[in-house]
Write a protein that holds these residues in place. Sequence first.
Motif, short mmCIF file in Angstrom:
data_model
loop_
_atom_site.label_atom_id
_atom_site.label_comp_id
_atom_site.label_asym_id
_atom_site.label_seq_id
_atom_site.Cartn_x
_atom_site.Cartn_y
_atom_site.Cartn_z
N GLU A 69 47.28 60.09 26.55
CA GLU A 69 47.56 58.93 27.40
C GLU A 69 48.87 59.11 28.15
N TYR A 70 49.88 59.63 27.45
CA TYR A 70 51.17 59.88 28.08
C TYR A 70 51.04 60.95 29.17
N ALA A 71 50.27 62.02 28.91
CA ALA A 71 50.10 63.09 29.89
C ALA A 71 49.44 62.55 31.16
N ARG A 72 48.45 61.70 30.99
CA ARG A 72 47.79 61.09 32.16
C ARG A 72 48.78 60.21 32.95
N HIS A 73 49.56 59.44 32.21
CA HIS A 73 50.55 58.57 32.86
C HIS A 73 51.62 59.41 33.56
N TRP A 74 52.05 60.49 32.92
CA TRP A 74 53.03 61.40 33.52
C TRP A 74 52.52 61.92 34.86
N MET A 75 51.26 62.31 34.90
CA MET A 75 50.69 62.85 36.12
C MET A 75 50.71 61.81 37.24
N THR A 76 50.36 60.56 36.92
CA THR A 76 50.34 59.53 37.96
C THR A 76 51.75 59.18 38.45
N VAL A 77 52.74 59.27 37.57
CA VAL A 77 54.11 58.95 37.95
C VAL A 77 54.77 60.09 38.72
N TYR A 78 54.66 61.31 38.21
CA TYR A 78 55.41 62.43 38.77
C TYR A 78 54.65 63.27 39.80
N LYS A 79 53.34 63.18 39.84
CA LYS A 79 52.57 64.04 40.75
C LYS A 79 51.74 63.25 41.75
N HIS A 80 52.01 61.97 41.91
CA HIS A 80 51.20 61.14 42.79
C HIS A 80 51.31 61.51 44.26
N GLN A 81 52.39 62.16 44.69
CA GLN A 81 52.57 62.52 46.09
C GLN A 81 52.15 63.95 46.39
N LYS A 82 51.70 64.68 45.39
CA LYS A 82 51.28 66.07 45.60
C LYS A 82 49.90 66.10 46.24
N SER A 83 49.53 67.28 46.71
CA SER A 83 48.23 67.43 47.37
C SER A 83 47.09 67.19 46.38
N ALA A 84 45.91 66.96 46.93
CA ALA A 84 44.74 66.69 46.09
C ALA A 84 44.43 67.88 45.18
N ASN A 85 44.61 69.09 45.69
CA ASN A 85 44.35 70.28 44.88
C ASN A 85 45.33 70.39 43.71
N THR A 86 46.58 70.08 43.96
CA THR A 86 47.59 70.11 42.89
C THR A 86 47.27 69.06 41.84
N GLU A 95 42.87 67.25 31.01
CA GLU A 95 41.57 66.89 30.43
C GLU A 95 40.95 68.04 29.63
N LYS A 96 41.15 69.27 30.08
CA LYS A 96 40.51 70.40 29.42
C LYS A 96 41.33 70.92 28.23
N HIS A 97 42.62 71.13 28.45
CA HIS A 97 43.45 71.77 27.44
C HIS A 97 44.14 70.79 26.49
N PHE A 98 44.58 69.66 27.03
CA PHE A 98 45.30 68.70 26.21
C PHE A 98 44.37 67.80 25.41
N SER A 99 43.09 67.84 25.70
CA SER A 99 42.14 66.97 24.99
C SER A 99 42.10 67.27 23.49
N ALA A 100 42.53 68.46 23.09
CA ALA A 100 42.60 68.81 21.66
C ALA A 100 43.61 67.93 20.93
N LEU A 101 44.51 67.32 21.69
CA LEU A 101 45.55 66.47 21.09
C LEU A 101 45.31 65.00 21.38
N ALA A 102 44.07 64.63 21.63
CA ALA A 102 43.74 63.26 22.00
C ALA A 102 44.11 62.25 20.92
N ASN A 103 44.06 62.63 19.67
CA ASN A 103 44.34 61.70 18.57
C ASN A 103 45.73 61.88 17.96
#
Length: 125
Positions: A69-86, A95-103
């Motif tokens: 949840e924190y990683a997703r929030h971090w992305m919206t806060v710090y990477k919101h102005q980056k290009s769509a590809n970034t 979603e792929k690599h950090f999902s192992a730490l979902a719990n």
Amino acid sequence: MAKVTYKKGKDGYYATRLWDGTYNPNGTKHRVNLRTKKSSGALEKMVEQFKRDVESRKHIRKTEIMFLEYARHWMTVYKHQKSANTQAMYNNIIEKHFSALANVKLSDIDRIHLQLILNNSNFPH
């Protein structure tokens, strides 16, 4: 004579602000005030002790937020102005690599969790 690291303020205290290794809800670094009336040397000792405590993770604020949840929030806060590809790249990593730490709570993350992510990835290491 020893060099004075900290100067006395108008209020008669030697003071400084240090980062405790955590972040505020808005993404800024959470800083702690350290003050003493004794001397610059005493404050310097307090700072060194505080840094050792941060290194040993004694100042981690307990929170119920999950790592993913924190990683997703971090992305919206710090990477919101980056290009769509970034943004897509970061989203893929989260979603792929950090999902192992979902719990896993953010405050419980340790070195073993980093190793778990590396072991589950296809990256050469």
